[in-house]
Motif scaffolding. Structure first.
Motif, PDB file in Angstrom:
ATOM      1  N   GLY A   1      19.728  -1.387  -7.977  1.00  0.00           N
ATOM      2  CA  GLY A   1      18.481  -1.968  -8.459  1.00  0.00           C
ATOM      3  C   GLY A   1      17.361  -0.969  -8.289  1.00  0.00           C
ATOM      4  N   THR A   2      16.178  -1.365  -8.671  1.00  0.00           N
ATOM      5  CA  THR A   2      15.038  -0.479  -8.556  1.00  0.00           C
ATOM      6  C   THR A   2      14.289  -0.769  -7.267  1.00  0.00           C
ATOM      7  OG1 THR A   2      13.584  -1.995  -9.742  1.00  0.00           O
ATOM      8  CG2 THR A   2      14.801  -0.386 -11.060  1.00  0.00           C
ATOM      9  N   VAL A   3      13.260   0.020  -7.038  1.00  0.00           N
ATOM     10  CA  VAL A   3      12.435  -0.179  -5.851  1.00  0.00           C
ATOM     11  C   VAL A   3      11.619  -1.455  -6.016  1.00  0.00           C
ATOM     12  CG1 VAL A   3      12.331   2.245  -5.259  1.00  0.00           C
ATOM     13  CG2 VAL A   3      10.657   1.325  -6.813  1.00  0.00           C
ATOM     14  N   PRO A   4      11.332  -2.160  -4.921  1.00  0.00           N
ATOM     15  CA  PRO A   4      10.609  -3.425  -5.040  1.00  0.00           C
ATOM     16  C   PRO A   4       9.099  -3.226  -5.194  1.00  0.00           C
ATOM     17  CG  PRO A   4      11.250  -3.056  -2.787  1.00  0.00           C
ATOM     18  CD  PRO A   4      11.839  -1.938  -3.576  1.00  0.00           C
ATOM     19  N   LEU A   5       8.675  -2.788  -6.357  1.00  0.00           N
ATOM     20  CA  LEU A   5       7.253  -2.645  -6.659  1.00  0.00           C
ATOM     21  C   LEU A   5       6.823  -3.781  -7.577  1.00  0.00           C
ATOM     22  CD1 LEU A   5       7.075   1.193  -7.278  1.00  0.00           C
ATOM     23  CD2 LEU A   5       6.420  -0.051  -5.229  1.00  0.00           C
ATOM     24  N   LEU A   6       5.590  -4.238  -7.410  1.00  0.00           N
ATOM     25  CA  LEU A   6       5.137  -5.389  -8.190  1.00  0.00           C
ATOM     26  C   LEU A   6       4.926  -5.053  -9.659  1.00  0.00           C
ATOM     27  CD1 LEU A   6       2.604  -6.968  -5.672  1.00  0.00           C
ATOM     28  CD2 LEU A   6       4.918  -7.712  -6.205  1.00  0.00           C
ATOM     29  N   GLY A   7       4.579  -3.820  -9.984  1.00  0.00           N
ATOM     30  CA  GLY A   7       4.334  -3.450 -11.360  1.00  0.00           C
ATOM     31  C   GLY A   7       5.596  -3.267 -12.178  1.00  0.00           C
ATOM     32  N   GLU A   8       6.720  -3.084 -11.528  1.00  0.00           N
ATOM     33  CA  GLU A   8       7.976  -2.854 -12.238  1.00  0.00           C
ATOM     34  C   GLU A   8       8.518  -4.194 -12.763  1.00  0.00           C
ATOM     35  OE1 GLU A   8      10.028   0.084 -12.313  1.00  0.00           O
ATOM     36  OE2 GLU A   8       8.395   1.280 -11.508  1.00  0.00           O
ATOM     37  N   GLN A   9       9.047  -4.169 -13.955  1.00  0.00           N
ATOM     38  CA  GLN A   9       9.704  -5.343 -14.516  1.00  0.00           C
ATOM     39  C   GLN A   9      11.197  -5.043 -14.602  1.00  0.00           C
ATOM     40  OE1 GLN A   9       8.186  -8.199 -15.051  1.00  0.00           O
ATOM     41  NE2 GLN A   9       6.221  -7.294 -14.462  1.00  0.00           N
ATOM     42  N   ALA A  10      11.900  -5.255 -13.495  1.00  0.00           N
ATOM     43  CA  ALA A  10      13.326  -4.931 -13.432  1.00  0.00           C
ATOM     44  C   ALA A  10      14.134  -6.206 -13.288  1.00  0.00           C
ATOM     45  CB  ALA A  10      13.593  -4.007 -12.253  1.00  0.00           C
ATOM     46  N   LYS A  11      15.414  -6.089 -13.634  1.00  0.00           N
ATOM     47  CA  LYS A  11      16.313  -7.238 -13.517  1.00  0.00           C
ATOM     48  C   LYS A  11      16.751  -7.469 -12.079  1.00  0.00           C
ATOM     49  CE  LYS A  11      18.081  -6.657 -18.159  1.00  0.00           C
ATOM     50  NZ  LYS A  11      19.238  -6.357 -18.995  1.00  0.00           N
ATOM     51  N   ALA A  12      16.890  -6.376 -11.315  1.00  0.00           N
ATOM     52  CA  ALA A  12      17.355  -6.495  -9.926  1.00  0.00           C
ATOM     53  C   ALA A  12      16.557  -5.547  -9.040  1.00  0.00           C
ATOM     54  CB  ALA A  12      18.842  -6.165  -9.840  1.00  0.00           C
ATOM     55  N   TYR A  13      16.239  -6.024  -7.870  1.00  0.00           N
ATOM     56  CA  TYR A  13      15.547  -5.217  -6.874  1.00  0.00           C
ATOM     57  C   TYR A  13      16.454  -5.024  -5.667  1.00  0.00           C
ATOM     58  CZ  TYR A  13      11.216  -6.163  -9.394  1.00  0.00           C
ATOM     59  OH  TYR A  13      10.254  -6.231 -10.350  1.00  0.00           O
ATOM     60  N   THR A  14      16.265  -3.925  -4.960  1.00  0.00           N
ATOM     61  CA  THR A  14      16.988  -3.715  -3.704  1.00  0.00           C
ATOM     62  C   THR A  14      16.114  -4.171  -2.547  1.00  0.00           C
ATOM     63  OG1 THR A  14      16.178  -1.451  -3.568  1.00  0.00           O
ATOM     64  CG2 THR A  14      18.321  -1.784  -4.590  1.00  0.00           C
ATOM     65  N   ASP A  15      16.741  -4.669  -1.523  1.00  0.00           N
ATOM     66  CA  ASP A  15      16.028  -5.174  -0.357  1.00  0.00           C
ATOM     67  C   ASP A  15      15.695  -4.006   0.573  1.00  0.00           C
ATOM     68  OD1 ASP A  15      14.877  -6.872   1.450  1.00  0.00           O
ATOM     69  OD2 ASP A  15      16.771  -7.614   2.258  1.00  0.00           O
ATOM     70  N   PRO A  16      14.430  -3.764   0.908  1.00  0.00           N
ATOM     71  CA  PRO A  16      14.091  -2.624   1.758  1.00  0.00           C
ATOM     72  C   PRO A  16      14.255  -2.888   3.257  1.00  0.00           C
ATOM     73  CG  PRO A  16      12.094  -3.689   1.046  1.00  0.00           C
ATOM     74  CD  PRO A  16      13.230  -4.392   0.353  1.00  0.00           C
ATOM     75  N   ILE A  17      14.423  -4.133   3.659  1.00  0.00           N
ATOM     76  CA  ILE A  17      14.504  -4.456   5.089  1.00  0.00           C
ATOM     77  C   ILE A  17      15.734  -3.831   5.753  1.00  0.00           C
ATOM     78  CG2 ILE A  17      14.684  -6.346   6.765  1.00  0.00           C
ATOM     79  CD1 ILE A  17      11.931  -6.094   5.554  1.00  0.00           C
ATOM     80  N   PRO A  18      16.957  -3.939   5.199  1.00  0.00           N
ATOM     81  CA  PRO A  18      18.097  -3.286   5.857  1.00  0.00           C
ATOM     82  C   PRO A  18      17.943  -1.769   5.936  1.00  0.00           C
ATOM     83  CG  PRO A  18      18.879  -4.858   4.243  1.00  0.00           C
ATOM     84  CD  PRO A  18      17.409  -4.750   4.073  1.00  0.00           C
ATOM     85  N   GLN A  19      17.341  -1.173   4.913  1.00  0.00           N
ATOM     86  CA  GLN A  19      17.141   0.267   4.947  1.00  0.00           C
ATOM     87  C   GLN A  19      16.153   0.654   6.043  1.00  0.00           C
ATOM     88  OE1 GLN A  19      16.068   1.353   0.976  1.00  0.00           O
ATOM     89  NE2 GLN A  19      17.948   0.521   0.118  1.00  0.00           N
TER      90      GLN A  19
END
Length: 110
Positions: free
Chosen positions: A52-70
């Motif tokens: 998935g892509t980075v969890p940014l608010l401006g991005e319109q992606a189908k899937a985001y990755t969770d940054p907490i485990p990283q």
């Protein structure tokens, strides 16, 4: 991919336990390093290996990755690096004082 990671984690845990049960202090330190790497991979695998892509608010992606485990893994890597550095300094100082890295000889049982 999760099955491959599970096999790799099991191999790292088994190698770490084998090394930590030896009598050499350097092998014990390497075993704790392998154990921490196995724990990091286990946390990452449990969080899910998804693309998935980075969890940014401006991005319109189908899937985001969770940054907490990283973030948790990055913190754990820094902590394990500090602990490993401390173990290496402690082992070097013990070798200077006692002249051996064998645990039984350090105890005085042999």
């Amino acid at each position: 991919m999760e099955i491959f990671m599970s096999v790799l984690i099991g191999f790292l845990f088994a190698s770490a336990v084998y090394l930590m049960l030896s009598k050499s202090l350097l092998r014990i330190i390497i075993g704790t390093g392998l154990l921490s790497h196995g724990a990091h991979l286990m946390l990452l695998t449990m969080a899910g290996l998804k693309k998935g892509t980075v969890p940014l608010l401006g991005e319109q992606a189908k899937a985001y990755t969770d940054p907490i485990p990283q973030a948790l893994i990055l913190t754990a890597i820094v902590i394990s690096f500090g602990v490993t550095a401390f173990f290496l300094v402690l082992a070097y100082r013990a070798y200077q004082e006692l002249g051996t890295d064998n645990i039984d000889e350090m105890r005085g049982t042999e």
